[in-house]
Design a protein around this motif. Structure first.
Motif, PDB file in Angstrom:
ATOM      1  N   GLN A   2      -4.592  -9.161  -0.696  1.00  0.00           N
ATOM      2  CA  GLN A   2      -3.465  -9.525   0.137  1.00  0.00           C
ATOM      3  C   GLN A   2      -3.587 -10.991   0.530  1.00  0.00           C
ATOM      4  O   GLN A   2      -4.655 -11.439   0.933  1.00  0.00           O
ATOM      5  CB  GLN A   2      -3.419  -8.640   1.400  1.00  0.00           C
ATOM      6  N   ALA A   3      -2.507 -11.742   0.391  1.00  0.00           N
ATOM      7  CA  ALA A   3      -2.512 -13.165   0.709  1.00  0.00           C
ATOM      8  C   ALA A   3      -2.914 -13.396   2.169  1.00  0.00           C
ATOM      9  O   ALA A   3      -2.523 -12.645   3.060  1.00  0.00           O
ATOM     10  CB  ALA A   3      -1.135 -13.770   0.441  1.00  0.00           C
ATOM     11  N   ASN A   4      -3.716 -14.414   2.390  1.00  0.00           N
ATOM     12  CA  ASN A   4      -4.144 -14.823   3.732  1.00  0.00           C
ATOM     13  C   ASN A   4      -4.940 -13.748   4.460  1.00  0.00           C
ATOM     14  O   ASN A   4      -4.907 -13.669   5.687  1.00  0.00           O
ATOM     15  CB  ASN A   4      -2.929 -15.227   4.584  1.00  0.00           C
ATOM     16  N   SER A   5      -5.641 -12.896   3.705  1.00  0.00           N
ATOM     17  CA  SER A   5      -6.459 -11.860   4.323  1.00  0.00           C
ATOM     18  C   SER A   5      -7.634 -11.532   3.407  1.00  0.00           C
ATOM     19  O   SER A   5      -7.488 -11.495   2.185  1.00  0.00           O
ATOM     20  CB  SER A   5      -5.629 -10.595   4.572  1.00  0.00           C
ATOM     21  N   ASN A   6      -8.809 -11.302   4.017  1.00  0.00           N
ATOM     22  CA  ASN A   6      -9.964 -10.871   3.226  1.00  0.00           C
ATOM     23  C   ASN A   6     -10.078  -9.352   3.188  1.00  0.00           C
ATOM     24  O   ASN A   6     -11.045  -8.808   2.679  1.00  0.00           O
ATOM     25  CB  ASN A   6     -11.254 -11.486   3.777  1.00  0.00           C
ATOM     26  N   VAL A   7      -9.093  -8.673   3.749  1.00  0.00           N
ATOM     27  CA  VAL A   7      -9.039  -7.213   3.735  1.00  0.00           C
ATOM     28  C   VAL A   7      -8.011  -6.770   2.701  1.00  0.00           C
ATOM     29  O   VAL A   7      -6.862  -7.219   2.714  1.00  0.00           O
ATOM     30  CB  VAL A   7      -8.661  -6.652   5.117  1.00  0.00           C
ATOM     31  N   LYS A   8      -8.420  -5.897   1.791  1.00  0.00           N
ATOM     32  CA  LYS A   8      -7.519  -5.437   0.741  1.00  0.00           C
ATOM     33  C   LYS A   8      -6.518  -4.408   1.259  1.00  0.00           C
ATOM     34  O   LYS A   8      -6.799  -3.649   2.183  1.00  0.00           O
ATOM     35  CB  LYS A   8      -8.320  -4.833  -0.416  1.00  0.00           C
ATOM     36  N   LEU A   9      -5.369  -4.402   0.618  1.00  0.00           N
ATOM     37  CA  LEU A   9      -4.372  -3.356   0.842  1.00  0.00           C
ATOM     38  C   LEU A   9      -4.813  -2.129   0.045  1.00  0.00           C
ATOM     39  O   LEU A   9      -5.312  -2.254  -1.070  1.00  0.00           O
ATOM     40  CB  LEU A   9      -3.025  -3.853   0.348  1.00  0.00           C
ATOM     41  N   LEU A  10      -4.669  -0.953   0.629  1.00  0.00           N
ATOM     42  CA  LEU A  10      -5.084   0.287  -0.032  1.00  0.00           C
ATOM     43  C   LEU A  10      -3.906   1.251  -0.082  1.00  0.00           C
ATOM     44  O   LEU A  10      -3.177   1.397   0.894  1.00  0.00           O
ATOM     45  CB  LEU A  10      -6.256   0.915   0.721  1.00  0.00           C
ATOM     46  N   LYS A  11      -3.725   1.900  -1.239  1.00  0.00           N
ATOM     47  CA  LYS A  11      -2.617   2.841  -1.408  1.00  0.00           C
ATOM     48  C   LYS A  11      -3.111   4.113  -2.075  1.00  0.00           C
ATOM     49  O   LYS A  11      -3.907   4.065  -3.012  1.00  0.00           O
ATOM     50  CB  LYS A  11      -1.510   2.201  -2.253  1.00  0.00           C
ATOM     51  N   ALA A  12      -2.653   5.249  -1.580  1.00  0.00           N
ATOM     52  CA  ALA A  12      -2.946   6.544  -2.203  1.00  0.00           C
ATOM     53  C   ALA A  12      -1.629   7.230  -2.531  1.00  0.00           C
ATOM     54  O   ALA A  12      -0.709   7.270  -1.700  1.00  0.00           O
ATOM     55  CB  ALA A  12      -3.773   7.419  -1.272  1.00  0.00           C
ATOM     56  N   VAL A  13      -1.542   7.772  -3.739  1.00  0.00           N
ATOM     57  CA  VAL A  13      -0.329   8.445  -4.199  1.00  0.00           C
ATOM     58  C   VAL A  13      -0.697   9.829  -4.718  1.00  0.00           C
ATOM     59  O   VAL A  13      -1.645   9.984  -5.492  1.00  0.00           O
ATOM     60  CB  VAL A  13       0.355   7.643  -5.332  1.00  0.00           C
ATOM     61  N   THR A  14       0.045  10.840  -4.279  1.00  0.00           N
ATOM     62  CA  THR A  14      -0.174  12.188  -4.771  1.00  0.00           C
ATOM     63  C   THR A  14       1.123  12.982  -4.636  1.00  0.00           C
ATOM     64  O   THR A  14       2.133  12.476  -4.128  1.00  0.00           O
ATOM     65  CB  THR A  14      -1.315  12.892  -3.998  1.00  0.00           C
ATOM     66  N   SER A  15       1.101  14.220  -5.094  1.00  0.00           N
ATOM     67  CA  SER A  15       2.242  15.115  -4.921  1.00  0.00           C
ATOM     68  C   SER A  15       1.705  16.524  -4.684  1.00  0.00           C
ATOM     69  O   SER A  15       0.612  16.866  -5.138  1.00  0.00           O
ATOM     70  CB  SER A  15       3.156  15.095  -6.156  1.00  0.00           C
ATOM     71  N   PHE A  16       2.466  17.297  -3.954  1.00  0.00           N
ATOM     72  CA  PHE A  16       2.081  18.671  -3.625  1.00  0.00           C
ATOM     73  C   PHE A  16       3.187  19.611  -4.084  1.00  0.00           C
ATOM     74  O   PHE A  16       4.369  19.323  -3.885  1.00  0.00           O
ATOM     75  CB  PHE A  16       1.855  18.829  -2.116  1.00  0.00           C
ATOM     76  N   ASN A  17       2.799  20.730  -4.677  1.00  0.00           N
ATOM     77  CA  ASN A  17       3.808  21.688  -5.165  1.00  0.00           C
ATOM     78  C   ASN A  17       3.826  22.971  -4.351  1.00  0.00           C
ATOM     79  O   ASN A  17       4.430  23.963  -4.772  1.00  0.00           O
ATOM     80  CB  ASN A  17       3.571  22.003  -6.638  1.00  0.00           C
ATOM     81  N   ASP A  18       3.159  22.953  -3.178  1.00  0.00           N
ATOM     82  CA  ASP A  18       3.093  24.174  -2.373  1.00  0.00           C
ATOM     83  C   ASP A  18       3.323  23.935  -0.885  1.00  0.00           C
ATOM     84  O   ASP A  18       3.107  24.833  -0.076  1.00  0.00           O
ATOM     85  CB  ASP A  18       1.739  24.868  -2.586  1.00  0.00           C
ATOM     86  N   VAL A  19       3.765  22.749  -0.515  1.00  0.00           N
ATOM     87  CA  VAL A  19       4.127  22.472   0.880  1.00  0.00           C
ATOM     88  C   VAL A  19       5.375  21.599   0.888  1.00  0.00           C
ATOM     89  O   VAL A  19       5.588  20.792  -0.023  1.00  0.00           O
ATOM     90  CB  VAL A  19       2.993  21.774   1.667  1.00  0.00           C
ATOM     91  N   SER A  20       6.199  21.741   1.897  1.00  0.00           N
ATOM     92  CA  SER A  20       7.437  20.975   1.973  1.00  0.00           C
ATOM     93  C   SER A  20       7.197  19.607   2.604  1.00  0.00           C
ATOM     94  O   SER A  20       6.209  19.387   3.318  1.00  0.00           O
ATOM     95  CB  SER A  20       8.474  21.738   2.802  1.00  0.00           C
ATOM     96  N   ALA A  21       8.123  18.695   2.354  1.00  0.00           N
ATOM     97  CA  ALA A  21       8.063  17.370   2.964  1.00  0.00           C
ATOM     98  C   ALA A  21       8.161  17.479   4.489  1.00  0.00           C
ATOM     99  O   ALA A  21       7.484  16.753   5.221  1.00  0.00           O
ATOM    100  CB  ALA A  21       9.188  16.497   2.420  1.00  0.00           C
ATOM    101  N   ALA A  22       8.995  18.394   4.977  1.00  0.00           N
ATOM    102  CA  ALA A  22       9.154  18.570   6.419  1.00  0.00           C
ATOM    103  C   ALA A  22       7.839  19.010   7.062  1.00  0.00           C
ATOM    104  O   ALA A  22       7.487  18.548   8.155  1.00  0.00           O
ATOM    105  CB  ALA A  22      10.250  19.586   6.708  1.00  0.00           C
ATOM    106  N   THR A  23       7.103  19.901   6.404  1.00  0.00           N
ATOM    107  CA  THR A  23       5.815  20.354   6.942  1.00  0.00           C
ATOM    108  C   THR A  23       4.810  19.218   6.959  1.00  0.00           C
ATOM    109  O   THR A  23       4.062  19.045   7.937  1.00  0.00           O
ATOM    110  CB  THR A  23       5.272  21.524   6.108  1.00  0.00           C
ATOM    111  N   LEU A  24       4.753  18.419   5.911  1.00  0.00           N
ATOM    112  CA  LEU A  24       3.855  17.273   5.881  1.00  0.00           C
ATOM    113  C   LEU A  24       4.179  16.287   7.000  1.00  0.00           C
ATOM    114  O   LEU A  24       3.277  15.753   7.661  1.00  0.00           O
ATOM    115  CB  LEU A  24       3.945  16.568   4.525  1.00  0.00           C
ATOM    116  N   PHE A  25       5.459  16.063   7.234  1.00  0.00           N
ATOM    117  CA  PHE A  25       5.882  15.180   8.314  1.00  0.00           C
ATOM    118  C   PHE A  25       5.422  15.728   9.665  1.00  0.00           C
ATOM    119  O   PHE A  25       4.946  14.977  10.517  1.00  0.00           O
ATOM    120  CB  PHE A  25       7.401  15.036   8.273  1.00  0.00           C
ATOM    121  N   ASP A  26       5.537  17.032   9.855  1.00  0.00           N
ATOM    122  CA  ASP A  26       5.050  17.654  11.085  1.00  0.00           C
ATOM    123  C   ASP A  26       3.537  17.486  11.239  1.00  0.00           C
ATOM    124  O   ASP A  26       3.032  17.163  12.320  1.00  0.00           O
ATOM    125  CB  ASP A  26       5.375  19.147  11.095  1.00  0.00           C
ATOM    126  N   VAL A  27       2.800  17.697  10.163  1.00  0.00           N
ATOM    127  CA  VAL A  27       1.335  17.662  10.225  1.00  0.00           C
ATOM    128  C   VAL A  27       0.825  16.286  10.611  1.00  0.00           C
ATOM    129  O   VAL A  27      -0.096  16.159  11.427  1.00  0.00           O
ATOM    130  CB  VAL A  27       0.724  18.122   8.880  1.00  0.00           C
TER     131      VAL A  27
END
Length: 276
Positions: free
Chosen positions: A44-69
């Protein structure tokens, strides 16, 4: 208080900027890609700390439930086994609240804590959401100064983008630009990307599968992140709240042995051993 020190609620541009960061595909270096969880980092520009990203998908829980959790503080005490303390402090408005969070780290690394503004929204609306966004960034509060037994970390930006892909499936994206502060050895910072991030993702997934049964027994209809009229938090006192984060003492934490942390175990194996 100077205008630059004042804490403002997140606006549409704040969420748009976060979404652009999550969806940007250029410059990322994959550091973990296993069991449907891909973790990558980017300088990341002007920072010695890296940006971190995690990507996944779930086929047994809803988006609404994840938002609640990811919102439910009481339930987090059930599934977040590294958490020492979490407390909602005050609100700026219906979808912007200030919270305190403390987490334990492997000995002899000191535990970390952070005070942050949490903001969330659903597009186009909560009744028929096509995506949920939740972001946070560090702030300071005079009633929650840095503690002598912890290091006050900084969340430059952290958040989730959750998209429904079906009635009981979802895409789940996590991004953080997080400065743990202190004088941590390089391998500890790398371990966050390679080990602890996928570990948390697996915990969230496991917790989401059990959330409905738990919530039915614990204030089933209490969800202030969905229904603002239920929010019991006091309104923020502008004299106590500041966008400027506190300076902290630099602590030598370079004595940690790498063998003492994960012992080579897979993040999913560890999460499966733990009760939710």
């Amino acid at each position: 208080m100077n205008d630059e020190d004042r804490v403002y609620p997140a606006d549409d541009q704040s969420f748009k900027d976060f979404k652009s960061m999550v969806e940007e595909e250029v410059g990322w270096e994959i550091c973990y890609n296993k069991k449907n969880v891909c973790v990558s980092t980017r300088n990341q520009a002007n920072s010695n700390v890296k940006l971190l990203k995690a990507v996944t998908s779930f086929n047994d829980v809803s988006a609404a439930t994840l938002f609640d959790v990811v919102h439910d503080t009481e339930y987090r005490r059930k599934w977040d086994h590294d958490m020492i303390e979490m407390k909602e402090v005050c609100k700026l408005c219906v979808n912007n609240t200030v919270s305190y969070y403390a987490v334990k780290c492997p000995t002899p690394v000191k535990s970390r804590d952070v005070l942050f503004l949490c903001s969330w929204i659903a597009y186009p609306n909560m009744r028929d959401p096509k995506e949920y966004l939740m972001i946070n960034k560090s702030v300071s509060h005079s009633d929650y100064p840095p503690r002598s037994n912890m290091v006050r970390a900084i969340s430059l930006v952290t958040g989730y983008l959750i998209r429904p892909t079906g009635p009981n499936s979802a895409e789940f994206l996590y991004l953080t630009h997080f400065d743990p502060r202190g004088s941590l050895p390089k391998w500890v910072v790398n371990k966050v990307a390679e080990f602890f991030t996928p570990k948390v993702i697996h915990r969230i997934h496991k917790a989401a599968k059990k959330y409905g049964a738990w919530k039915n027994k614990h204030s089933a209809n209490f969800k202030p992140w969905l229904w603002p009229e239920q929010c019991r938090l006091p309104t923020a006192n502008s004299g106590k709240l500041s966008a400027r984060v506190e300076k902290v003492e630099i602590i030598d934490e370079t004595a940690l042995s790498e063998d003492s942390a994960a012992n080579g175990r897979d993040p999913e194996e560890i999460s499966d051993d733990e009760d939710v």
